[in-house]
Design a protein around this motif. Structure first.
Motif, PDB file in Angstrom:
ATOM      1  N   LEU A 201       5.768 -15.664   4.725  1.00  0.00           N
ATOM      2  CA  LEU A 201       4.468 -14.988   4.705  1.00  0.00           C
ATOM      3  C   LEU A 201       4.504 -13.724   5.480  1.00  0.00           C
ATOM      4  CD1 LEU A 201       1.971 -17.756   4.456  1.00  0.00           C
ATOM      5  CD2 LEU A 201       2.911 -16.511   2.596  1.00  0.00           C
ATOM      6  N   ARG A 202       3.733 -12.843   4.865  1.00  0.00           N
ATOM      7  CA  ARG A 202       3.703 -11.544   5.580  1.00  0.00           C
ATOM      8  C   ARG A 202       1.926 -11.366   5.164  1.00  0.00           C
ATOM      9  NH1 ARG A 202       7.891  -6.761   4.981  1.00  0.00           N
ATOM     10  NH2 ARG A 202       6.815  -6.164   7.021  1.00  0.00           N
ATOM     11  N   HIS A 203       1.172 -11.042   6.166  1.00  0.00           N
ATOM     12  CA  HIS A 203      -0.147 -10.607   5.837  1.00  0.00           C
ATOM     13  C   HIS A 203      -0.480  -9.118   5.796  1.00  0.00           C
ATOM     14  CE1 HIS A 203      -1.003 -14.854   6.828  1.00  0.00           C
ATOM     15  NE2 HIS A 203      -2.246 -14.792   6.205  1.00  0.00           N
ATOM     16  N   VAL A 204      -0.161  -8.546   4.496  1.00  0.00           N
ATOM     17  CA  VAL A 204      -0.051  -7.119   4.581  1.00  0.00           C
ATOM     18  C   VAL A 204      -1.352  -6.582   4.439  1.00  0.00           C
ATOM     19  CG1 VAL A 204       2.025  -7.604   2.997  1.00  0.00           C
ATOM     20  CG2 VAL A 204      -0.173  -7.236   1.879  1.00  0.00           C
ATOM     21  N   ASP A 205      -1.201  -5.159   4.866  1.00  0.00           N
ATOM     22  CA  ASP A 205      -2.442  -4.238   5.038  1.00  0.00           C
ATOM     23  C   ASP A 205      -2.959  -3.931   3.684  1.00  0.00           C
ATOM     24  OD1 ASP A 205      -2.304  -4.692   7.805  1.00  0.00           O
ATOM     25  OD2 ASP A 205      -0.794  -2.914   7.677  1.00  0.00           O
ATOM     26  N   LEU A 206      -4.142  -3.806   3.386  1.00  0.00           N
ATOM     27  CA  LEU A 206      -4.638  -2.970   2.304  1.00  0.00           C
ATOM     28  C   LEU A 206      -5.331  -1.688   2.690  1.00  0.00           C
ATOM     29  CD1 LEU A 206      -6.115  -5.760   0.077  1.00  0.00           C
ATOM     30  CD2 LEU A 206      -3.879  -4.816   0.017  1.00  0.00           C
ATOM     31  N   ALA A 207      -5.851  -0.908   1.924  1.00  0.00           N
ATOM     32  CA  ALA A 207      -6.663   0.256   2.244  1.00  0.00           C
ATOM     33  C   ALA A 207      -8.071  -0.005   1.301  1.00  0.00           C
ATOM     34  CB  ALA A 207      -6.080   1.508   1.868  1.00  0.00           C
ATOM     35  N   ARG A 208      -9.189   0.425   1.834  1.00  0.00           N
ATOM     36  CA  ARG A 208     -10.419   0.415   1.179  1.00  0.00           C
ATOM     37  C   ARG A 208     -10.575   1.841   1.008  1.00  0.00           C
ATOM     38  NH1 ARG A 208     -13.248  -1.598   4.794  1.00  0.00           N
ATOM     39  NH2 ARG A 208     -13.460  -3.501   4.275  1.00  0.00           N
ATOM     40  N   LEU A 209     -10.899   2.150  -0.199  1.00  0.00           N
ATOM     41  CA  LEU A 209     -11.586   3.597  -0.733  1.00  0.00           C
ATOM     42  C   LEU A 209     -12.939   3.708  -0.917  1.00  0.00           C
ATOM     43  CD1 LEU A 209     -10.640   6.144  -2.024  1.00  0.00           C
ATOM     44  CD2 LEU A 209     -10.943   5.106  -4.198  1.00  0.00           C
ATOM     45  N   ALA A 210     -13.542   4.480   0.119  1.00  0.00           N
ATOM     46  CA  ALA A 210     -14.870   4.471   0.454  1.00  0.00           C
ATOM     47  C   ALA A 210     -15.833   4.859  -1.002  1.00  0.00           C
ATOM     48  CB  ALA A 210     -15.452   5.702   1.440  1.00  0.00           C
ATOM     49  N   GLN A 211     -15.182   5.778  -1.983  1.00  0.00           N
ATOM     50  CA  GLN A 211     -15.920   6.294  -3.066  1.00  0.00           C
ATOM     51  C   GLN A 211     -16.185   5.231  -4.059  1.00  0.00           C
ATOM     52  OE1 GLN A 211     -13.662   8.067  -1.283  1.00  0.00           O
ATOM     53  NE2 GLN A 211     -15.356   9.533  -0.746  1.00  0.00           N
ATOM     54  N   ASN A 212     -15.590   3.982  -4.173  1.00  0.00           N
ATOM     55  CA  ASN A 212     -15.912   2.864  -4.985  1.00  0.00           C
ATOM     56  C   ASN A 212     -15.663   1.673  -4.264  1.00  0.00           C
ATOM     57  OD1 ASN A 212     -13.038   2.811  -5.177  1.00  0.00           O
ATOM     58  ND2 ASN A 212     -12.867   3.193  -7.328  1.00  0.00           N
ATOM     59  N   GLN A 213     -15.298   1.499  -3.232  1.00  0.00           N
ATOM     60  CA  GLN A 213     -15.026   0.522  -2.351  1.00  0.00           C
ATOM     61  C   GLN A 213     -13.963  -0.447  -3.191  1.00  0.00           C
ATOM     62  OE1 GLN A 213     -16.843  -0.610   0.565  1.00  0.00           O
ATOM     63  NE2 GLN A 213     -17.116   1.747   0.165  1.00  0.00           N
ATOM     64  N   ALA A 214     -13.039   0.293  -3.779  1.00  0.00           N
ATOM     65  CA  ALA A 214     -11.896  -0.531  -4.307  1.00  0.00           C
ATOM     66  C   ALA A 214     -10.819  -0.673  -3.286  1.00  0.00           C
ATOM     67  CB  ALA A 214     -11.103   0.307  -5.386  1.00  0.00           C
ATOM     68  N   LEU A 215     -10.081  -1.880  -3.275  1.00  0.00           N
ATOM     69  CA  LEU A 215      -8.987  -2.125  -2.231  1.00  0.00           C
ATOM     70  C   LEU A 215      -7.807  -1.561  -2.965  1.00  0.00           C
ATOM     71  CD1 LEU A 215      -9.839  -5.678  -1.011  1.00  0.00           C
ATOM     72  CD2 LEU A 215     -10.420  -3.279   0.135  1.00  0.00           C
ATOM     73  N   VAL A 216      -7.051  -0.903  -1.995  1.00  0.00           N
ATOM     74  CA  VAL A 216      -5.588  -0.324  -2.436  1.00  0.00           C
ATOM     75  C   VAL A 216      -4.525  -0.990  -2.184  1.00  0.00           C
ATOM     76  CG1 VAL A 216      -4.324   1.830  -2.381  1.00  0.00           C
ATOM     77  CG2 VAL A 216      -6.817   2.075  -2.727  1.00  0.00           C
ATOM     78  N   LEU A 217      -3.557  -1.211  -3.054  1.00  0.00           N
ATOM     79  CA  LEU A 217      -2.591  -2.166  -2.362  1.00  0.00           C
ATOM     80  C   LEU A 217      -1.213  -1.194  -2.330  1.00  0.00           C
ATOM     81  CD1 LEU A 217      -0.993  -5.000  -1.896  1.00  0.00           C
ATOM     82  CD2 LEU A 217      -0.658  -4.893  -4.676  1.00  0.00           C
ATOM     83  N   VAL A 218      -0.766  -0.627  -3.211  1.00  0.00           N
ATOM     84  CA  VAL A 218       0.496   0.233  -3.339  1.00  0.00           C
ATOM     85  C   VAL A 218       0.243   1.509  -2.393  1.00  0.00           C
ATOM     86  CG1 VAL A 218       2.445   1.138  -4.384  1.00  0.00           C
ATOM     87  CG2 VAL A 218       1.676  -1.049  -5.279  1.00  0.00           C
ATOM     88  N   GLY A 219      -0.900   2.156  -3.074  1.00  0.00           N
ATOM     89  CA  GLY A 219      -1.055   3.364  -2.440  1.00  0.00           C
ATOM     90  C   GLY A 219      -1.948   4.418  -3.342  1.00  0.00           C
ATOM     91  N   ALA A 220      -2.309   5.485  -2.911  1.00  0.00           N
ATOM     92  CA  ALA A 220      -3.325   6.480  -3.449  1.00  0.00           C
ATOM     93  C   ALA A 220      -2.838   7.968  -3.148  1.00  0.00           C
ATOM     94  CB  ALA A 220      -4.594   6.398  -2.842  1.00  0.00           C
ATOM     95  N   CYS A 221      -3.014   8.745  -4.316  1.00  0.00           N
ATOM     96  CA  CYS A 221      -2.299   9.907  -4.332  1.00  0.00           C
ATOM     97  C   CYS A 221      -3.145  11.023  -4.972  1.00  0.00           C
ATOM     98  CB  CYS A 221      -0.994  10.031  -5.008  1.00  0.00           C
ATOM     99  SG  CYS A 221       0.182  11.463  -4.710  1.00  0.00           S
ATOM    100  N   ALA A 222      -3.314  12.288  -4.213  1.00  0.00           N
ATOM    101  CA  ALA A 222      -3.937  13.223  -5.009  1.00  0.00           C
ATOM    102  C   ALA A 222      -2.887  14.361  -5.401  1.00  0.00           C
ATOM    103  CB  ALA A 222      -4.932  13.893  -3.834  1.00  0.00           C
ATOM    104  N   GLY A 223      -3.273  15.104  -6.311  1.00  0.00           N
ATOM    105  CA  GLY A 223      -2.459  16.320  -6.916  1.00  0.00           C
ATOM    106  C   GLY A 223      -1.645  16.112  -8.176  1.00  0.00           C
ATOM    107  N   PHE A 224      -0.359  16.439  -7.963  1.00  0.00           N
ATOM    108  CA  PHE A 224       0.619  16.372  -8.915  1.00  0.00           C
ATOM    109  C   PHE A 224       0.954  14.947  -9.718  1.00  0.00           C
ATOM    110  CE2 PHE A 224       5.257  16.267 -10.388  1.00  0.00           C
ATOM    111  CZ  PHE A 224       5.135  17.001 -11.507  1.00  0.00           C
ATOM    112  N   PRO A 225       1.189  14.088  -9.146  1.00  0.00           N
ATOM    113  CA  PRO A 225       1.327  12.733  -9.671  1.00  0.00           C
ATOM    114  C   PRO A 225       0.293  12.309 -10.475  1.00  0.00           C
ATOM    115  CG  PRO A 225       2.110  12.484  -7.269  1.00  0.00           C
ATOM    116  CD  PRO A 225       1.473  13.723  -7.498  1.00  0.00           C
TER     117      PRO A 225
END
Length: 339
Positions: free
Chosen positions: A141-165
């Motif tokens: 087991l690994r207790h992995v980190d998430l990220a919380r996006l303040a703008q909509n309170q969604a929890l992010v698993l893989v990642g977030a990106c701005a710009g070209f992608p």
């Protein structure tokens, strides 16, 4: 799991019929393999966005009460995996926290990119990975980190990106004559000659790490985006930090696609690699910036996005060494995952 190595409870299999690679998964084989190692298997299919969150949250809540599944298996792309992780992390309330009790998560890669699966298991076929995860006397087991996006309170698993992608992901939706990886690759190719870098700024724990013309800014824990682009090659899933990669306009988009496949972008001029607990991405001219997380493009959310780490939020079945089995320069099929 009890001391003898026998799983208590069943496997809850949450499938997304809309995922880009779902046709490649033999569901009866998955059920048989789960039944071999766990007490049984129950299959639930999602019908709309948010269903996987609700199913996973209910599963985790019932496990705490002693009647739920021993493991939750997400069958889909990165978007499906994100929803399951969100549900597991918030089973006891809206605020996820470290080390929550509840069933661990395993992902069967049925999207078009499967970045999360690759981060955990590399190129190992999912039947072998599932057997390795479930047959152990004690689960890895690994207790992995998430990220919380303040703008909509969604929890992010893989990642977030701005710009070209994210702009390419958005434009891929109009290419209805193509599907899956081919659609995303075509959108990337069409966007390369006309993409205009945006005036951007990135703050990590309140410190400015980048300011100026920006090609992309990627934040998260997963090493891969699009299944093949190693934007965050040094990321550790459970270190309590978010990795950040910013690539400036010194680089042409076509060159970046090639460099990031082999993690050859790190250390080059115009590339920033950092870590922290809070990351702010913004477009400094106050115009909306293209932005996505886990393959979902957020439209009209504005010019500034804030992500904060949620440490050790979700238990995941995975072999820590497997993430190191993908050598730098390995090219695999890409594209963004269906939700």
């Amino acid at each position: 799991m009890d001391g003898s190595g026998t799983w208590r409870g069943h496997a809850l299999i949450i499938t997304n019929p809309r995922a880009g690679g779902i046709g490649d998964i033999a569901l009866p084989e998955l059920v048989r393999r789960c039944e071999r190692w766990v007490g049984g298997a129950v299959v639930r299919a999602t019908r709309a966005r948010g269903d996987a969150v609700a199913l996973a949250r209910a599963a985790a809540s019932s496990t705490v009460d002693g009647a739920g599944p021993a493991v939750v298996v997400a069958v889909g792309g990165d978007g499906t995996a994100r929803e399951v992780a969100h549900g597991l992390a918030t089973a006891s309330g809206p605020a996820p926290g470290p080390g929550r009790a509840g069933p661990p998560m395993f992902v069967v890669p049925a999207g078009t990119a499967n970045s999360w699966y690759r981060t955990l298991w590399g190129d190992l076929p999912w039947p072998e990975a599932l057997d390795a995860a479930l047959r152990q006397p004690e689960p890895s087991l690994r207790h992995v980190d998430l990220a919380r996006l303040a703008q909509n309170q969604a929890l992010v698993l893989v990642g977030a990106c701005a710009g070209f992608p994210p702009q390419a992901i958005h434009e891929a939706g109009a290419l209805t004559h193509l599907t899956g990886r081919a659609r995303y690759e075509a959108a990337l190719s069409a966007l390369v000659p006309r993409f205009e870098p945006y005036p951007g700024r990135v703050l990590v724990d309140g410190v400015e790490v980048h300011s100026g013309p920006t090609l992309l800014a990627n934040v998260g824990g997963g090493r891969f985006r699009g299944g093949q682009f190693q934007l965050l090659p040094d990321s550790i899933l459970d270190d309590g930090l978010l990795d950040v990669c910013v690539i400036g306009a010194e680089h042409h988009p076509a060159d970046v696609l090639g460099l990031t496949r082999g993690a050859e972008h790190v250390g080059r001029p115009g590339v920033v690699y950092a870590r922290g607990r809070q990351v702010v991405i913004e477009r400094t001219d106050a115009r909306p910036v293209w932005f996505e997380h886990d393959g979902e493009v957020l439209v009209d959310f504005g010019h500034r996005f804030t992500l904060e780490v949620v440490p050790h939020a979700v238990p995941v079945l995975g072999e820590p060494r497997a993430a190191r089995t993908v050598p730098a320069g390995t090219a695999v099929g890409g594209g963004h995952d269906a939700a």
